[in-house]
Design a protein around this motif. Structure first.
Motif, PDB file in Angstrom:
ATOM      1  N   VAL A  41     -28.404   7.714 -90.886  1.00 16.13           N
ATOM      2  CA  VAL A  41     -29.382   7.688 -89.799  1.00 16.13           C
ATOM      3  C   VAL A  41     -29.590   8.787 -88.867  1.00 16.13           C
ATOM      4  O   VAL A  41     -30.646   9.338 -88.421  1.00 16.13           O
ATOM      5  CB  VAL A  41     -28.709   6.272 -88.974  1.00 16.13           C
ATOM      6  CG1 VAL A  41     -29.333   6.337 -87.531  1.00 16.13           C
ATOM      7  CG2 VAL A  41     -28.754   5.217 -89.789  1.00 16.13           C
ATOM      8  N   ARG A  45     -32.665   6.665 -82.986  1.00 18.33           N
ATOM      9  CA  ARG A  45     -31.345   7.234 -83.750  1.00 18.33           C
ATOM     10  C   ARG A  45     -30.078   6.977 -83.126  1.00 18.33           C
ATOM     11  O   ARG A  45     -28.901   6.602 -83.802  1.00 18.33           O
ATOM     12  CB  ARG A  45     -31.680   8.775 -83.936  1.00 18.33           C
ATOM     13  CG  ARG A  45     -30.749   9.461 -84.889  1.00 18.33           C
ATOM     14  CD  ARG A  45     -31.113  11.027 -84.756  1.00 18.33           C
ATOM     15  NE  ARG A  45     -32.334  11.406 -85.124  1.00 18.33           N
ATOM     16  CZ  ARG A  45     -32.854  12.154 -85.304  1.00 18.33           C
ATOM     17  NH1 ARG A  45     -31.995  13.414 -84.974  1.00 18.33           N
ATOM     18  NH2 ARG A  45     -34.012  12.772 -85.457  1.00 18.33           N
ATOM     19  N   LEU A  68     -33.566   9.547 -89.346  1.00 17.54           N
ATOM     20  CA  LEU A  68     -34.223   8.833 -88.803  1.00 17.54           C
ATOM     21  C   LEU A  68     -35.076   9.467 -87.706  1.00 17.54           C
ATOM     22  O   LEU A  68     -34.301   9.814 -86.630  1.00 17.54           O
ATOM     23  CB  LEU A  68     -33.344   7.374 -88.228  1.00 17.54           C
ATOM     24  CG  LEU A  68     -34.088   6.112 -87.641  1.00 17.54           C
ATOM     25  CD1 LEU A  68     -34.972   5.601 -88.671  1.00 17.54           C
ATOM     26  CD2 LEU A  68     -33.036   5.278 -87.067  1.00 17.54           C
TER      27      LEU A  68
END
Length: 435
Positions: free
Chosen positions: A183, A76, A187
């Motif tokens: 993200v 990440r 993520l």
């Protein structure tokens, strides 16, 4: 009645796909900027191509270190910082007045950012989150690169035509910033963090402990890999892969078509069609990688690519003829279909260290791309046409088929150990197999 929940691996793969789509789109921009920058600043195409070469080179060289950084600091954080670098590099180009600034912004900043979201990122995600359908998911993530090209190229070409190249650069910067929150929010790092096994696995595997620096692990992986024959064969073939895709076709197809009277918007649309058919070809390649010997797949892919490039010079014209469309379909199906079998072979030969080793193999891909981008620009400046560049690329692709078919199967019972993943350059020799 029980409800079957979707495994989080699929959500992680979806977010990774979006990031890879963006990375590909960001890198597609130079192909529609060559002539506008040449017209405004008077810089030779070879000079502008040099900035593209730096971008391609750093895109590859960053990959193994990014893979190691993902082990150390998490996927990440690395991807979020990479997107910020892309936004800065693309946005700052609107203020440039000298060619070295193009090299710094588009070459260095965007190269580092997109390199951190390169295919080693895809290999890391599939290695952590998937056991079942690993080849297929690798193919889908790889196809994200083609999708990015498909989405961005026609749009960027129209922006350049209607509003100038600066607007296109600002759109790229804005798109990179938009992906950052996605993200950071979605993520995930590792299935074990959720108390789950990887998709298709039966046991929860704790994430490996990252010790030492990321640079030490990346360089340690390289030090071990270069002692093996498979590494050099894979790296050699992948260098030619980069030269015959991103370096030559990705960078110079649009200006080459323009030389023959085709509009840049039409040529960019054709290149986007390559991306469309590559989505199909790469996903199919991932499916085949789960079922067919990867060495055979690579040999076939490279040989077919070589033949298509040898025929390309005779297909250019002021309008889109059916023969050019046949090339676009044929070449598109083969564009990055090489990635899933290459990743699979890295796993076969290098075990748990495969993501980092594949990062180095991918670096050779981008080295070949960088050399081809600069060399083709020089050919165009000196000879006034690209014909010889297409012929050389076709011959090299056929040679890559030979390299791939000469790879030997790893003998049964010779298992690569994962020691290199968590050790530095002084680690004991990790692979007994020399191939």
């Amino acid at each position: 009645m029980t409800t079957r929940r979707l495994h989080p691996a699929w959500l992680v793969a979806a977010v990774a796909f979006v990031a890879l789509v963006g990375a590909a789109g960001f890198r597609a921009t130079p192909s529609v900027l060559l002539h506008p920058l040449h017209a405004e600043f008077g810089w030779p195409l070879a000079t502008i191509s040099a900035a593209v070469s730096v971008n391609l080179l750093l895109y590859g060289l960053t990959a193994p270190f990014a893979a190691a950084l993902m082990e150390r600091f998490g996927i990440r954080r690395v991807v979020a910082v990479a997107l910020l670098l892309v936004a800065a590099g693309s946005g700052l180009t609107v203020f440039m007045t000298a060619s070295w600034q193009l090299v710094l912004c588009w070459g260095v900043l965007v190269g580092l950012g997109t390199g951190s979201m390169a295919l080693a990122f895809a290999a890391t995600v599939t290695g952590r989150w998937f056991v079942k359908h690993r080849g297929l998911v690798t193919g889908v993530l790889t196809a994200g690169g083609a999708a990015g090209q498909l989405v961005f190229l026609p749009l960027l070409a129209m922006l350049v035509r209607d509003h100038g190249w600066r607007m296109a650069a600002l759109v790229v910067a804005g798109a990179a910033l938009v992906v950052v929150p996605l993200v950071v929010w979605l993520l995930r790092e590792h299935p074990a963090d959720l108390g789950l096994p990887a998709y298709g696995a039966t046991e929860v595997t704790p994430p490996p402990t990252a010790t030492g620096g990321a640079a030490a692990r990346a360089l340690g992986a390289l030090a071990q890999a270069v002692r093996t024959r498979p590494f050099w064969l894979l790296a050699g073939g992948f260098a030619i892969c980069g030269a015959t895709t991103n370096g030559l076709v990705g960078t110079h197809f649009v200006p080459a078509a323009h030389d023959h009277g085709m509009s840049e918007t039409t040529a960019a649309s054709l290149l986007a069609l390559v991306g469309l058919f590559d989505i199909v070809g790469t996903i199919a390649s991932g499916w085949l990688t789960d079922r067919v010997d990867s060495r055979v797949l690579l040999g076939v892919y490279y040989a077919l690519r070589g033949v298509s490039l040898l025929l390309l010079p005779s297909l250019f014209g002021g309008s889109t003829e059916p023969s050019m469309l046949v090339f676009i379909v044929f070449y598109g199906l083969d564009w990055v279909a090489t990635v899933p079998p290459t990743v699979a072979l890295c796993r076969e030969y290098f075990g748990a260290a495969a993501p980092v080793v594949f990062g180095w193999v991918f670096a050779s891909h981008q080295l070949g791309a960088a050399l081809a981008a600069s060399a083709a620009g020089l050919v165009r400046d000196r000879l006034g046409e690209y014909t010889s560049a297409w012929y050389v690329a076709g011959a090299l692709a056929i040679g890559a088929a030979g390299l791939s078919l000469s790879l030997r199967r790893r003998p049964r019972g010779v298992v690569p150990t994962p020691a290199l993943v968590t050790a530095g350059p002084a680690a004991p020799r990790a692979w007994r197999y020399r191939g």
